[in-house]
Write a protein that holds these residues in place. Sequence first.
Motif, mmCIF file in Angstrom:
data_model
loop_
_atom_site.group_PDB
_atom_site.id
_atom_site.type_symbol
_atom_site.label_atom_id
_atom_site.label_comp_id
_atom_site.label_asym_id
_atom_site.label_seq_id
_atom_site.Cartn_x
_atom_site.Cartn_y
_atom_site.Cartn_z
ATOM 1 N N ASP A 239 0.830 -1.207 0.000
ATOM 2 C CA ASP A 239 0.000 0.000 0.000
ATOM 3 C C ASP A 239 0.867 1.261 0.000
ATOM 4 O O ASP A 239 0.535 2.256 -0.662
ATOM 5 N N LEU A 240 1.943 1.232 0.747
ATOM 6 C CA LEU A 240 2.841 2.383 0.764
ATOM 7 C C LEU A 240 3.471 2.614 -0.599
ATOM 8 O O LEU A 240 3.619 3.763 -1.054
ATOM 9 N N LEU A 241 3.833 1.536 -1.292
ATOM 10 C CA LEU A 241 4.401 1.676 -2.631
ATOM 11 C C LEU A 241 3.404 2.293 -3.598
ATOM 12 O O LEU A 241 3.760 3.143 -4.424
ATOM 13 N N ASP A 242 2.155 1.893 -3.503
ATOM 14 C CA ASP A 242 1.140 2.422 -4.416
ATOM 15 C C ASP A 242 0.916 3.917 -4.208
ATOM 16 O O ASP A 242 0.579 4.635 -5.166
ATOM 17 N N ASP A 243 1.065 4.402 -2.974
ATOM 18 C CA ASP A 243 0.811 5.813 -2.667
ATOM 19 C C ASP A 243 2.092 6.585 -2.373
ATOM 20 O O ASP A 243 2.057 7.635 -1.719
ATOM 21 N N LEU A 244 3.217 6.076 -2.846
ATOM 22 C CA LEU A 244 4.490 6.659 -2.458
ATOM 23 C C LEU A 244 4.629 8.121 -2.899
ATOM 24 O O LEU A 244 5.277 8.925 -2.209
ATOM 25 N N ALA A 245 4.021 8.488 -3.994
ATOM 26 C CA ALA A 245 4.138 9.870 -4.472
ATOM 27 C C ALA A 245 3.475 10.866 -3.526
ATOM 28 O O ALA A 245 3.859 12.040 -3.494
ATOM 29 N N ALA A 246 2.486 10.398 -2.749
ATOM 30 C CA ALA A 246 1.771 11.298 -1.831
ATOM 31 C C ALA A 246 2.366 11.312 -0.431
ATOM 32 O O ALA A 246 1.871 12.046 0.432
ATOM 33 N N VAL A 247 3.397 10.511 -0.186
ATOM 34 C CA VAL A 247 4.013 10.448 1.137
ATOM 35 C C VAL A 247 5.082 11.531 1.223
ATOM 36 O O VAL A 247 6.217 11.352 0.743
ATOM 37 N N ASP A 248 4.712 12.658 1.798
ATOM 38 C CA ASP A 248 5.638 13.791 1.884
ATOM 39 C C ASP A 248 5.735 14.358 3.290
ATOM 40 O O ASP A 248 6.304 15.431 3.488
ATOM 41 N N SER A 249 5.195 13.667 4.295
ATOM 42 C CA SER A 249 5.230 14.168 5.665
ATOM 43 C C SER A 249 5.143 12.992 6.628
ATOM 44 O O SER A 249 4.804 11.854 6.239
ATOM 45 N N TRP A 250 5.449 13.293 7.899
ATOM 46 C CA TRP A 250 5.357 12.255 8.927
ATOM 47 C C TRP A 250 3.912 11.790 9.099
ATOM 48 O O TRP A 250 3.658 10.606 9.349
ATOM 49 N N THR A 251 2.975 12.677 8.976
ATOM 50 C CA THR A 251 1.568 12.299 9.101
ATOM 51 C C THR A 251 1.186 11.298 8.026
ATOM 52 O O THR A 251 0.463 10.322 8.289
ATOM 53 N N ALA A 252 1.676 11.515 6.812
ATOM 54 C CA ALA A 252 1.369 10.582 5.728
ATOM 55 C C ALA A 252 2.015 9.223 5.964
ATOM 56 O O ALA A 252 1.400 8.180 5.688
ATOM 57 N N VAL A 253 3.241 9.207 6.508
ATOM 58 C CA VAL A 253 3.908 7.934 6.768
ATOM 59 C C VAL A 253 3.183 7.147 7.852
ATOM 60 O O VAL A 253 3.018 5.917 7.761
ATOM 61 N N SER A 254 2.741 7.838 8.893
ATOM 62 C CA SER A 254 2.109 7.149 10.024
ATOM 63 C C SER A 254 0.798 6.473 9.651
ATOM 64 O O SER A 254 0.301 5.641 10.406
ATOM 65 N N ARG A 255 0.231 6.792 8.514
ATOM 66 C CA ARG A 255 -0.996 6.099 8.081
ATOM 67 C C ARG A 255 -0.743 4.650 7.715
ATOM 68 O O ARG A 255 -1.669 3.833 7.714
ATOM 69 N N TYR A 256 0.495 4.320 7.390
ATOM 70 C CA TYR A 256 0.816 2.980 6.917
ATOM 71 C C TYR A 256 1.543 2.139 7.957
ATOM 72 O O TYR A 256 1.887 0.989 7.679
ATOM 73 N N THR A 257 1.807 2.693 9.116
ATOM 74 C CA THR A 257 2.517 1.957 10.163
ATOM 75 C C THR A 257 1.616 1.761 11.369
ATOM 76 O O THR A 257 0.668 2.517 11.585
ATOM 77 N N SER A 258 1.928 0.757 12.149
ATOM 78 C CA SER A 258 1.284 0.528 13.442
ATOM 79 C C SER A 258 2.319 0.717 14.542
ATOM 80 O O SER A 258 3.531 0.768 14.271
ATOM 81 N N LEU A 259 1.844 0.823 15.758
ATOM 82 C CA LEU A 259 2.720 1.204 16.867
ATOM 83 C C LEU A 259 2.761 0.122 17.922
ATOM 84 O O LEU A 259 1.719 -0.335 18.409
ATOM 85 N N ALA A 260 3.983 -0.302 18.276
ATOM 86 C CA ALA A 260 4.216 -1.238 19.379
ATOM 87 C C ALA A 260 5.094 -0.527 20.393
ATOM 88 O O ALA A 260 6.312 -0.462 20.235
ATOM 89 N N GLY A 261 4.471 0.017 21.449
ATOM 90 C CA GLY A 261 5.221 0.868 22.362
ATOM 91 C C GLY A 261 5.613 2.147 21.644
ATOM 92 O O GLY A 261 4.759 2.908 21.205
ATOM 93 N N ARG A 262 6.906 2.360 21.486
ATOM 94 C CA ARG A 262 7.411 3.500 20.722
ATOM 95 C C ARG A 262 7.999 3.059 19.392
ATOM 96 O O ARG A 262 8.610 3.865 18.679
ATOM 97 N N LEU A 263 7.812 1.800 19.036
ATOM 98 C CA LEU A 263 8.368 1.247 17.802
ATOM 99 C C LEU A 263 7.326 1.300 16.686
ATOM 100 O O LEU A 263 6.206 0.808 16.842
ATOM 101 N N GLN A 264 7.705 1.887 15.558
ATOM 102 C CA GLN A 264 6.849 1.906 14.379
ATOM 103 C C GLN A 264 7.073 0.620 13.581
ATOM 104 O O GLN A 264 8.212 0.201 13.375
ATOM 105 N N VAL A 265 5.970 0.020 13.122
ATOM 106 C CA VAL A 265 6.030 -1.268 12.434
ATOM 107 C C VAL A 265 5.350 -1.128 11.081
ATOM 108 O O VAL A 265 4.208 -0.641 10.990
ATOM 109 N N LEU A 266 6.050 -1.561 10.030
ATOM 110 C CA LEU A 266 5.486 -1.591 8.675
ATOM 111 C C LEU A 266 5.383 -3.043 8.240
ATOM 112 O O LEU A 266 6.394 -3.736 8.094
#
Length: 426
Positions: A239-266
């Motif tokens: 999904d991140l690859l398909d929308d890679l052109a629109a990923v230009d901020s931390w907010t956009a990146v966080s839509r594709y990751t989940s959170l385990a404690g303070r660890l971001q997981v893709l």
Amino acid sequence: MIMGRVVDHLDHYSVKRARAMRRTVYCARMARHDESDPATWWDRYGHRLHGEPAAPVAGPDERTGETVGEHDRTVEPEALRAPRADYPQRSGAEAGAWFTDPKGIPTVDGVPERPGLRAPGPTGPFDPDALLRSRGPVPDSGWRRILHAATLGRVDPGPSPAQIAAQDRLRRVRSHLAGTHRVAVTSLKGGVGKTTVTACLGLALADHRGDRILALDANPDAGTLADRLTGVADHTVRDLLDDLAAVDSWTAVSRYTSLAGRLQVLASEQDPAAGEAFTRDEYLRIDGALARFFSVMLTDSGTGMVHSAMAGTLDVADSLVVVGAPTVDGAGRASKTLDWLVAHGHERLVEEAVVVLVGRGSRELDSGALREHFARRCRAVVEIPHDPHLATGGRIDPARLRPATRDAFLELAAGVAEAFPARVRG
């Protein structure tokens, strides 16, 4: 008789009135007294500082150069003359500033000669720690802590060797990092705990560092990294690859990751057929986009070394973690992984690699010789003991790990962090 009293009273009144009048006249005279003109003060009162004047002598005036008579100038005897070189005499309007002008104060090598004034000298930098009484770390466990608490700190046995080692370990985990550091976790053999090592290493780094840490599942065969950490795989690397052109901020990146404690997981693609399309170029595109937002990127590279995504992982990796097991089979696979890397031009990664041996070893295996084998080839060797919580293969809860297991993963995190560059590489 009455007249006598009246006369006495009048005499007494006259005396008091006379005294009052004298005081009034005296005060009036004091009030009318004018201060000396500063321009002529030195001419009128300077002799009080330099002695009484001597007999008048005719000749040229020292200040104006004009010829004056005997009664126009006075000359002081040599014995009473003040050292004019040290205390320069000034006339006119300058006389009033003689006492306050710093230029009139005698100096020694350019430093004013004043009582109690110390010559300036070199001073060291301000050190706040030097102002405090030294206090070592307080013991945190065992009889040392009990003794320290019972005596209110009067008896301080100091920290134990284990506490000192733990503090040093945390210091290494928190090593300064400039730029983005990529860590590839790999192995030729499956089932040795590679995903577990990636997950626990990421948790240890994220819990004890202040920067952003990412665990990326690049396994083309429906990897389980997200299942072990968050249980959420709604958005994947595809999904991140398909929308890679629109990923230009931390907010956009966080839509594709989940959170385990303070660890971001893709998470990886859960459809194996789609996962095969995860090529080297696509991995490099993902890496280039995410490196702008994360300081440490851990890649669970999956089983095997020949798939296309693994080639991209090794091309950009800064550090390598090779996972094996304290068995003949598991250690042999880890050694063959190092051989394959050397054969394909990754000698630098092998020299700086950290080998991780996961699980319980056999009594028939010489663990010392096994460690020595990998220590000669790599930078560090870390053993992860068997832990029942990890052996279940379910969701990882760091609070349920045994203390020895937590310490081992912290040691692994410290070993990885030791390779962090302190400056951005050119």
